[in-house]
Design a protein around this motif. Structure first.
Motif, mmCIF file in Angstrom:
data_model
loop_
_atom_site.group_PDB
_atom_site.id
_atom_site.type_symbol
_atom_site.label_atom_id
_atom_site.label_comp_id
_atom_site.label_asym_id
_atom_site.label_seq_id
_atom_site.Cartn_x
_atom_site.Cartn_y
_atom_site.Cartn_z
ATOM 1 N N GLN A 143 7.688 8.717 0.675
ATOM 2 C CA GLN A 143 8.138 7.986 1.800
ATOM 3 C C GLN A 143 7.525 7.171 1.816
ATOM 4 N N ALA A 144 8.306 6.267 3.824
ATOM 5 C CA ALA A 144 8.365 5.367 4.372
ATOM 6 C C ALA A 144 7.197 5.450 5.149
ATOM 7 N N ILE A 145 6.666 4.450 5.183
ATOM 8 C CA ILE A 145 5.336 4.486 5.784
ATOM 9 C C ILE A 145 5.399 3.522 6.890
ATOM 10 N N VAL A 146 5.303 3.297 8.408
ATOM 11 C CA VAL A 146 5.526 1.886 8.982
ATOM 12 C C VAL A 146 4.056 1.650 9.995
ATOM 13 N N VAL A 147 3.710 0.167 9.762
ATOM 14 C CA VAL A 147 2.453 -0.457 10.350
ATOM 15 C C VAL A 147 3.056 -0.814 11.544
ATOM 16 N N LYS A 148 2.745 -0.975 12.919
ATOM 17 C CA LYS A 148 2.573 -2.096 13.390
ATOM 18 C C LYS A 148 2.192 -2.424 15.026
ATOM 19 N N GLY A 149 2.339 -3.889 14.814
ATOM 20 C CA GLY A 149 0.519 -4.241 16.345
ATOM 21 C C GLY A 149 0.727 -5.815 16.722
ATOM 22 N N CYS A 150 0.110 -6.511 16.683
ATOM 23 C CA CYS A 150 0.165 -7.502 17.061
ATOM 24 C C CYS A 150 -0.519 -8.387 15.712
ATOM 25 N N VAL A 151 -0.688 -9.757 15.843
ATOM 26 C CA VAL A 151 -1.424 -10.422 14.248
ATOM 27 C C VAL A 151 -1.373 -11.503 15.333
ATOM 28 N N SER A 152 -2.055 -12.713 14.413
ATOM 29 C CA SER A 152 -2.657 -14.117 14.702
ATOM 30 C C SER A 152 -1.681 -15.015 14.056
ATOM 31 N N LYS A 153 -1.101 -15.747 14.503
ATOM 32 C CA LYS A 153 -0.172 -16.914 13.096
ATOM 33 C C LYS A 153 -0.528 -16.846 12.359
ATOM 34 N N SER A 154 -1.786 -17.566 11.507
ATOM 35 C CA SER A 154 -2.165 -18.169 11.285
ATOM 36 C C SER A 154 -2.425 -16.566 9.538
ATOM 37 N N LEU A 155 -2.202 -15.575 9.836
ATOM 38 C CA LEU A 155 -1.921 -14.365 9.455
ATOM 39 C C LEU A 155 -1.037 -14.035 9.026
ATOM 40 N N CYS A 156 0.184 -14.313 9.553
ATOM 41 C CA CYS A 156 1.339 -13.886 9.446
ATOM 42 C C CYS A 156 2.008 -15.190 8.006
ATOM 43 N N ASN A 157 1.325 -16.031 8.544
ATOM 44 C CA ASN A 157 1.996 -18.036 7.090
ATOM 45 C C ASN A 157 1.445 -17.295 5.841
ATOM 46 N N ASP A 158 0.167 -15.975 5.850
ATOM 47 C CA ASP A 158 -0.642 -15.793 4.042
ATOM 48 C C ASP A 158 0.157 -14.465 4.094
ATOM 49 N N THR A 159 1.698 -13.959 3.911
ATOM 50 C CA THR A 159 1.329 -11.937 3.610
ATOM 51 C C THR A 159 2.829 -12.192 2.380
ATOM 52 N N THR A 160 2.149 -13.012 1.252
ATOM 53 C CA THR A 160 2.891 -12.855 0.117
ATOM 54 C C THR A 160 2.854 -11.392 -0.770
ATOM 55 N N SER A 161 1.660 -11.020 -0.703
ATOM 56 C CA SER A 161 2.018 -10.039 -1.633
ATOM 57 C C SER A 161 0.401 -8.895 -1.255
ATOM 58 N N VAL A 162 0.987 -7.775 -1.158
ATOM 59 C CA VAL A 162 -0.041 -6.710 -0.373
ATOM 60 C C VAL A 162 0.064 -5.736 -1.346
ATOM 61 N N ASP A 163 -0.581 -4.916 -2.265
ATOM 62 C CA ASP A 163 -0.276 -3.462 -2.819
ATOM 63 C C ASP A 163 0.005 -2.987 -2.074
ATOM 64 N N ASN A 164 1.326 -1.817 -3.116
ATOM 65 C CA ASN A 164 2.136 -0.444 -1.681
ATOM 66 C C ASN A 164 2.361 -1.346 -0.774
ATOM 67 N N VAL A 165 3.029 -2.629 -0.347
ATOM 68 C CA VAL A 165 3.837 -2.468 0.654
ATOM 69 C C VAL A 165 5.089 -4.064 0.295
ATOM 70 N N GLN A 166 6.280 -3.188 0.486
ATOM 71 C CA GLN A 166 7.236 -3.725 -0.014
ATOM 72 C C GLN A 166 7.794 -4.890 1.640
ATOM 73 N N ASP A 167 7.646 -4.639 2.748
ATOM 74 C CA ASP A 167 7.698 -5.345 2.974
ATOM 75 C C ASP A 167 6.736 -6.068 4.636
ATOM 76 N N ILE A 168 5.884 -7.135 4.315
ATOM 77 C CA ILE A 168 5.522 -7.616 6.572
ATOM 78 C C ILE A 168 6.795 -8.711 6.737
ATOM 79 N N SER A 169 6.633 -7.938 8.060
ATOM 80 C CA SER A 169 7.019 -9.432 8.953
ATOM 81 C C SER A 169 6.544 -9.341 10.042
ATOM 82 N N CYS A 170 6.744 -10.793 10.698
ATOM 83 C CA CYS A 170 6.345 -11.281 11.698
ATOM 84 C C CYS A 170 7.540 -11.933 12.419
ATOM 85 N N CYS A 171 7.411 -11.972 14.368
ATOM 86 C CA CYS A 171 7.672 -12.255 14.857
ATOM 87 C C CYS A 171 7.197 -12.865 16.300
ATOM 88 N N GLU A 172 8.124 -13.208 16.984
ATOM 89 C CA GLU A 172 7.597 -13.970 18.768
ATOM 90 C C GLU A 172 8.019 -13.434 19.494
#
Length: 200
Positions: A143-172
């Motif tokens: 099953q697909a699970i979605v998480v959304k919210g707010c984040v600092s730009k510095s954390l968005c710049n370091d989203t290379t690999s998270v276990d069990n997560v296929q996609d992380i994207s940030c927008c402004e």
């Protein structure tokens, strides 16, 4: 000449044998009063301190973590029901202070959608340096699970690999992470995301 060589050799001995030392603790009571000093393992170049606050209805919990880290980015993450602040530094014992409580940050005017396990059309007000919206998806048990919210730009710049997560994207921009309905639990992904930002 011999004095210069001796000083040089002493310098090499002291710097080669030096390992970073950081404070270590994990508290589920919101206090790191019993923190201990730790010599970091090889490959750890930073100390981190993190404070997370989780809210479920009228119940809230505060978790504080301090440790060595191979890499770390300072910033905040706000997933509506879970907020976290991470502070990173790279000198001995520099994480003696607790990371600030993420709830104490001032609203900055940005807003993002967040998920509560039933719907992703909820809106959260971003705090402090949270100038981006984040969307993360994972497939767990088919099953697909979605998480959304707010984040600092510095954390968005370091989203290379998270276990069990296929996609992380940030927008402004306000509400740039769109609304979407979900019907499954997302606690597992929240924990994966939180542990990624704390330990990477």
């Amino acid at each position: 000449m011999d004095l210069q060589i001796s000083v040089f050799l002493l310098f090499i001995l002291f710097t080669a044998g030096h390992s970073l030392s950081c404070y270590e603790c994990m508290s589920l009571t919101g206090s790191c009063a019993d923190q201990k000093l730790k010599t970091c393992p090889s490959g750890s170049s930073q100390c981190l301190s993190s404070t997370s606050v989780a809210q479920a209805g009228a119940t809230s919990a505060k978790v504080k973590v301090k440790n060595c880290a191979p890499a770390c980015q300072s910033g905040t993450l706000n997933l509506g029901t879970v907020k976290a602040t991470t502070s990173c530094c790279n000198t001995d014992q520099c994480n003696v202070q607790d990371a600030p409580d993420p709830s104490s940050n001032i609203p900055n005017g940005n807003k993002c959608f967040y998920c509560d396990g039933q719907s992703c059309s909820n809106i959260v007000t971003c705090l402090g340096t949270e100038d981006r919206c984040i969307t993360a998806t994972a497939t767990i048990g088919g099953q697909a699970i979605v998480v959304k919210g707010c984040v600092s730009k510095s954390l968005c710049n370091d989203t290379t690999s998270v276990d069990n997560v296929q996609d992380i994207s940030c927008c402004e921009g306000k509400l740039c992470n769109g609304a979407q309905s979900v019907s499954q639990s997302f606690l597992f992904l929240c924990c994966s995301l939180l542990s990624y930002f704390l330990l990477h």
